[in-house]
Design a protein around this motif. Structure first.
Motif, PDB file in Angstrom:
ATOM      1  N   ARG A 141     -10.703 -13.893 -21.737  1.00 43.68           N
ATOM      2  CA  ARG A 141     -10.695 -12.936 -22.839  1.00 43.68           C
ATOM      3  C   ARG A 141      -9.894 -11.686 -22.478  1.00 43.68           C
ATOM      4  O   ARG A 141      -9.225 -11.101 -23.312  1.00 43.68           O
ATOM      5  CB  ARG A 141     -12.126 -12.531 -23.197  1.00 43.68           C
ATOM      6  CG  ARG A 141     -12.849 -13.566 -23.997  1.00 43.68           C
ATOM      7  CD  ARG A 141     -12.252 -13.713 -25.385  1.00 43.68           C
ATOM      8  NE  ARG A 141     -12.762 -14.897 -26.073  1.00 43.68           N
ATOM      9  CZ  ARG A 141     -12.262 -15.368 -27.203  1.00 43.68           C
ATOM     10  NH1 ARG A 141     -11.240 -14.765 -27.785  1.00 43.68           N
ATOM     11  NH2 ARG A 141     -12.768 -16.430 -27.763  1.00 43.68           N
TER      12      ARG A 141
ATOM     13  N   ALA B  65     -16.145 -16.391 -31.039  1.00 45.72           N
ATOM     14  CA  ALA B  65     -15.627 -16.305 -29.667  1.00 45.72           C
ATOM     15  C   ALA B  65     -16.665 -16.791 -28.672  1.00 45.72           C
ATOM     16  O   ALA B  65     -16.348 -17.503 -27.709  1.00 45.72           O
ATOM     17  CB  ALA B  65     -15.223 -14.859 -29.361  1.00 45.72           C
TER      18      ALA B  65
ATOM     19  N   ARG C 265     -14.402  -1.100 -30.957  1.00 47.06           N
ATOM     20  CA  ARG C 265     -14.661  -1.792 -32.219  1.00 47.06           C
ATOM     21  C   ARG C 265     -13.841  -1.175 -33.353  1.00 47.06           C
ATOM     22  O   ARG C 265     -13.307  -1.889 -34.201  1.00 47.06           O
ATOM     23  CB  ARG C 265     -16.157  -1.747 -32.545  1.00 47.06           C
ATOM     24  CG  ARG C 265     -17.003  -2.595 -31.600  1.00 47.06           C
ATOM     25  CD  ARG C 265     -18.483  -2.393 -31.883  1.00 47.06           C
ATOM     26  NE  ARG C 265     -18.889  -3.073 -33.106  1.00 47.06           N
ATOM     27  CZ  ARG C 265     -19.442  -4.279 -33.143  1.00 47.06           C
ATOM     28  NH1 ARG C 265     -19.669  -4.937 -32.012  1.00 47.06           N
ATOM     29  NH2 ARG C 265     -19.775  -4.826 -34.288  1.00 47.06           N
TER      30      ARG C 265
ATOM     31  N   ARG D 147      -8.204 -17.120 -36.288  1.00 45.51           N
ATOM     32  CA  ARG D 147      -9.131 -15.993 -36.097  1.00 45.51           C
ATOM     33  C   ARG D 147      -9.228 -15.603 -34.633  1.00 45.51           C
ATOM     34  O   ARG D 147      -9.188 -14.413 -34.285  1.00 45.51           O
ATOM     35  CB  ARG D 147     -10.509 -16.371 -36.629  1.00 45.51           C
ATOM     36  CG  ARG D 147     -10.632 -16.399 -38.134  1.00 45.51           C
ATOM     37  CD  ARG D 147     -12.029 -16.786 -38.534  1.00 45.51           C
ATOM     38  NE  ARG D 147     -12.228 -16.678 -39.979  1.00 45.51           N
ATOM     39  CZ  ARG D 147     -13.390 -16.899 -40.589  1.00 45.51           C
ATOM     40  NH1 ARG D 147     -14.445 -17.247 -39.887  1.00 45.51           N
ATOM     41  NH2 ARG D 147     -13.494 -16.769 -41.895  1.00 45.51           N
ATOM     42  N   GLN D 148      -9.346 -16.617 -33.784  1.00 44.12           N
ATOM     43  CA  GLN D 148      -9.479 -16.308 -32.364  1.00 44.12           C
ATOM     44  C   GLN D 148      -8.183 -15.730 -31.803  1.00 44.12           C
ATOM     45  O   GLN D 148      -8.200 -14.853 -30.939  1.00 44.12           O
ATOM     46  CB  GLN D 148      -9.899 -17.560 -31.588  1.00 44.12           C
ATOM     47  CG  GLN D 148     -11.356 -17.957 -31.831  1.00 44.12           C
ATOM     48  CD  GLN D 148     -12.299 -16.787 -31.607  1.00 44.12           C
ATOM     49  OE1 GLN D 148     -12.370 -16.230 -30.522  1.00 44.12           O
ATOM     50  NE2 GLN D 148     -13.016 -16.384 -32.668  1.00 44.12           N
TER      51      GLN D 148
ATOM     52  N   LEU E 244     -15.979  -8.510 -37.713  1.00 39.77           N
ATOM     53  CA  LEU E 244     -16.080  -8.482 -36.242  1.00 39.77           C
ATOM     54  C   LEU E 244     -17.258  -9.326 -35.764  1.00 39.77           C
ATOM     55  O   LEU E 244     -17.158 -10.039 -34.760  1.00 39.77           O
ATOM     56  CB  LEU E 244     -16.254  -7.036 -35.760  1.00 39.77           C
ATOM     57  CG  LEU E 244     -15.001  -6.186 -35.590  1.00 39.77           C
ATOM     58  CD1 LEU E 244     -15.345  -4.890 -34.867  1.00 39.77           C
ATOM     59  CD2 LEU E 244     -13.923  -6.941 -34.843  1.00 39.77           C
TER      60      LEU E 244
ATOM     61  N   LEU F 269     -16.204 -12.861 -35.878  1.00 40.00           N
ATOM     62  CA  LEU F 269     -15.203 -13.154 -34.831  1.00 40.00           C
ATOM     63  C   LEU F 269     -15.846 -13.216 -33.444  1.00 40.00           C
ATOM     64  O   LEU F 269     -15.536 -14.099 -32.642  1.00 40.00           O
ATOM     65  CB  LEU F 269     -14.101 -12.088 -34.854  1.00 40.00           C
ATOM     66  CG  LEU F 269     -13.130 -12.144 -36.039  1.00 40.00           C
ATOM     67  CD1 LEU F 269     -12.156 -10.968 -35.983  1.00 40.00           C
ATOM     68  CD2 LEU F 269     -12.369 -13.459 -36.042  1.00 40.00           C
ATOM     69  N   PHE F 270     -16.748 -12.287 -33.175  1.00 35.00           N
ATOM     70  CA  PHE F 270     -17.422 -12.296 -31.866  1.00 35.00           C
ATOM     71  C   PHE F 270     -18.303 -13.538 -31.727  1.00 35.00           C
ATOM     72  O   PHE F 270     -18.358 -14.152 -30.659  1.00 35.00           O
ATOM     73  CB  PHE F 270     -18.266 -11.038 -31.689  1.00 35.00           C
ATOM     74  CG  PHE F 270     -17.462  -9.777 -31.519  1.00 35.00           C
ATOM     75  CD1 PHE F 270     -16.227  -9.801 -30.883  1.00 35.00           C
ATOM     76  CD2 PHE F 270     -17.939  -8.564 -31.973  1.00 35.00           C
ATOM     77  CE1 PHE F 270     -15.473  -8.635 -30.713  1.00 35.00           C
ATOM     78  CE2 PHE F 270     -17.207  -7.396 -31.810  1.00 35.00           C
ATOM     79  CZ  PHE F 270     -15.972  -7.430 -31.189  1.00 35.00           C
TER      80      PHE F 270
ATOM     81  N   LEU G 270      -7.177  -5.403 -37.268  1.00 31.04           N
ATOM     82  CA  LEU G 270      -7.373  -6.618 -38.064  1.00 31.04           C
ATOM     83  C   LEU G 270      -7.471  -6.340 -39.562  1.00 31.04           C
ATOM     84  O   LEU G 270      -7.541  -7.283 -40.363  1.00 31.04           O
ATOM     85  CB  LEU G 270      -8.657  -7.327 -37.606  1.00 31.04           C
ATOM     86  CG  LEU G 270      -8.628  -7.848 -36.160  1.00 31.04           C
ATOM     87  CD1 LEU G 270     -10.022  -8.266 -35.724  1.00 31.04           C
ATOM     88  CD2 LEU G 270      -7.652  -9.003 -36.027  1.00 31.04           C
TER      89      LEU G 270
ATOM     90  N   LEU H 259      -8.113 -12.151 -32.927  1.00 31.23           N
ATOM     91  CA  LEU H 259      -9.033 -11.348 -32.115  1.00 31.23           C
ATOM     92  C   LEU H 259      -8.429 -11.090 -30.736  1.00 31.23           C
ATOM     93  O   LEU H 259      -8.476  -9.963 -30.226  1.00 31.23           O
ATOM     94  CB  LEU H 259     -10.388 -12.058 -31.981  1.00 31.23           C
ATOM     95  CG  LEU H 259     -11.396 -11.401 -31.047  1.00 31.23           C
ATOM     96  CD1 LEU H 259     -11.758  -9.995 -31.542  1.00 31.23           C
ATOM     97  CD2 LEU H 259     -12.663 -12.250 -30.919  1.00 31.23           C
ATOM     98  N   GLN H 260      -7.857 -12.135 -30.162  1.00 30.05           N
ATOM     99  CA  GLN H 260      -7.276 -11.994 -28.828  1.00 30.05           C
ATOM    100  C   GLN H 260      -6.124 -10.987 -28.843  1.00 30.05           C
ATOM    101  O   GLN H 260      -5.989 -10.162 -27.940  1.00 30.05           O
ATOM    102  CB  GLN H 260      -6.794 -13.355 -28.321  1.00 30.05           C
ATOM    103  CG  GLN H 260      -6.402 -13.361 -26.850  1.00 30.05           C
ATOM    104  CD  GLN H 260      -7.581 -13.016 -25.953  1.00 30.05           C
ATOM    105  OE1 GLN H 260      -8.674 -13.552 -26.114  1.00 30.05           O
ATOM    106  NE2 GLN H 260      -7.369 -12.095 -25.026  1.00 30.05           N
TER     107      GLN H 260
ATOM    108  N   LEU I 252     -10.375  -2.503 -33.029  1.00 28.90           N
ATOM    109  CA  LEU I 252     -10.254  -3.886 -33.499  1.00 28.90           C
ATOM    110  C   LEU I 252     -10.225  -3.943 -35.025  1.00 28.90           C
ATOM    111  O   LEU I 252      -9.429  -4.680 -35.624  1.00 28.90           O
ATOM    112  CB  LEU I 252     -11.422  -4.732 -32.956  1.00 28.90           C
ATOM    113  CG  LEU I 252     -11.435  -5.020 -31.453  1.00 28.90           C
ATOM    114  CD1 LEU I 252     -12.662  -5.854 -31.099  1.00 28.90           C
ATOM    115  CD2 LEU I 252     -10.164  -5.736 -31.022  1.00 28.90           C
TER     116      LEU I 252
END
Lengths: 193, 134
Positions: A43, B23, A173, A122-123, B16, B19-20, A180, A126-127, A176
């Motif tokens: 991650r 993950a 947060r 999505r991942q 979020l 998404l978390f 996004l 996020l990454q 992020l």
């Protein structure tokens, strides 16, 4: 949840047994510690191969530190994650930005395929957003929001106060969300807002 | 913050959270090759491996030294036989002298001045050498 939350002394005991020549203890420790360490590294780095290298290096440092390990000074898992985080920070700073993961041009349109692509997108998003965060914020968000570690453990791993962890988490947060915000529809969240 | 802002933030917070959660559900697992590399490192770095082989080597060295000493002693048996021969000769001489004194053949002073004493004095070194193998 912390890897050895149920038996914080268990890892230290295994490490002592390893140091005394018990090979099975090394294998047990590997099984207990490596999965979450790898998850954290991947991650933080966004790269599987580099994450594996980091975890192998961190574990080697653990084996080397085993003879001088003093029980009660630090939890083995916390110590290991601190090494992983530091190694990731070093690599992240040296890393040349790579092209972001993108969707294939021509998905086949089947429901299962679409769902998998959506999840992958999505991942990847996020990454990418994590990668753009400052180091400390990225570390805290990964350790807290994805790995589920408690704030005191994160404070020890990252080397800041518990209050700083809370502040870094909030800022991370917010970062992020900002990163996004423009992709919510693309990622299938438009109807959720 | 406006109500719209709260709603927007609530939507972003929900995003979020999802998404978390996704993950966490897609954590990468270590593959066998990585676990093997780590296990190999562990065994190579294991401190007790050297500690165990150390005493084993040391035990072997003690046994080896004892064996070598024994072999050397056997090879040089005369080194052991010579002092044994001398000791046996001295004891024999003392015993003979005492026997002669007790049985009135000679007195201590007389024996010291006698020809027998001279003969023994000249002959004992030769006898010691003969008994000791020289």
């Amino acid at each position: 949840m912390a890897l050895d939350a149920d038996s914080p002394a268990g890892d230290a005991d295994l490490l002592a047994r390893y140091s005394a020549g018990d090979r099975a203890a090394a294998l047990a420790l590997t099984e207990r510690l490596v999965p979450q360490a790898l998850s954290v590294a991947q991650r933080l780095l966004g790269d599987r191969v580099e994450a594996e290298d980091v975890v192998q290096e961190a574990m080697l440092r653990l084996w080397t530190a085993a003879p001088g390990w003093r029980a009660g000074e630090a939890r083995v898992s916390t110590w290991l994650y601190r090494v992983v985080v530091n190694l990731c920070t070093d690599r992240h700073r040296r890393k040349v930005p790579q092209p972001r993961d993108t969707l294939p041009d021509h998905p086949d349109g089947t429901p299962g395929q679409e769902a998998r692509l959506q999840a992958r997108a999505r991942q990847a998003a996020l990454q990418a957003a994590l990668a753009d965060l400052p180091d400390r914020q990225r570390q805290v968000v990964v350790l807290r929001d994805i790995e589920g570690l408690p704030n005191p453990d994160i404070a020890e791993i990252v080397g800041v106060s518990v209050q700083a962890v809370e502040s870094l988490a909030a800022r991370g947060r917010r970062g992020l969300k900002a990163a996004l915000a423009g992709r919510r529809g693309e990622l299938g969240f438009e109807d959720d807002g | 913050m406006t109500d719209d802002g709260k709603d927007e933030d609530g939507g972003a917070e929900a995003m979020l959270t999802v998404l978390f959660s996704e993950a966490r559900a897609t954590r990468p697992g270590p593959n066998a090759a990585l676990l093997e590399r780590i296990a190999a490192d562990a065994l190579a770095a294991q401190p007790h491996a050297a500690a165990v082989s150390g005493p084993q080597r040391a035990a072997g060295s003690v046994q080896g030294r004892l064996l070598r000493v024994g072999q050397a002693a056997l090879a040089r048996w005369e080194a052991l036989a010579w002092p044994a021969g001398v000791a046996a000769t001295v004891l024999a001489g003392v015993w003979l002298g005492g026997w002669a004194d007790v049985n009135g053949f000679v007195s201590g002073a007389g024996f010291a001045q006698s020809g027998l004493a001279l003969t023994l004095a000249q002959g004992l070194p030769g006898a010691a050498g003969w008994i000791g193998g020289y």
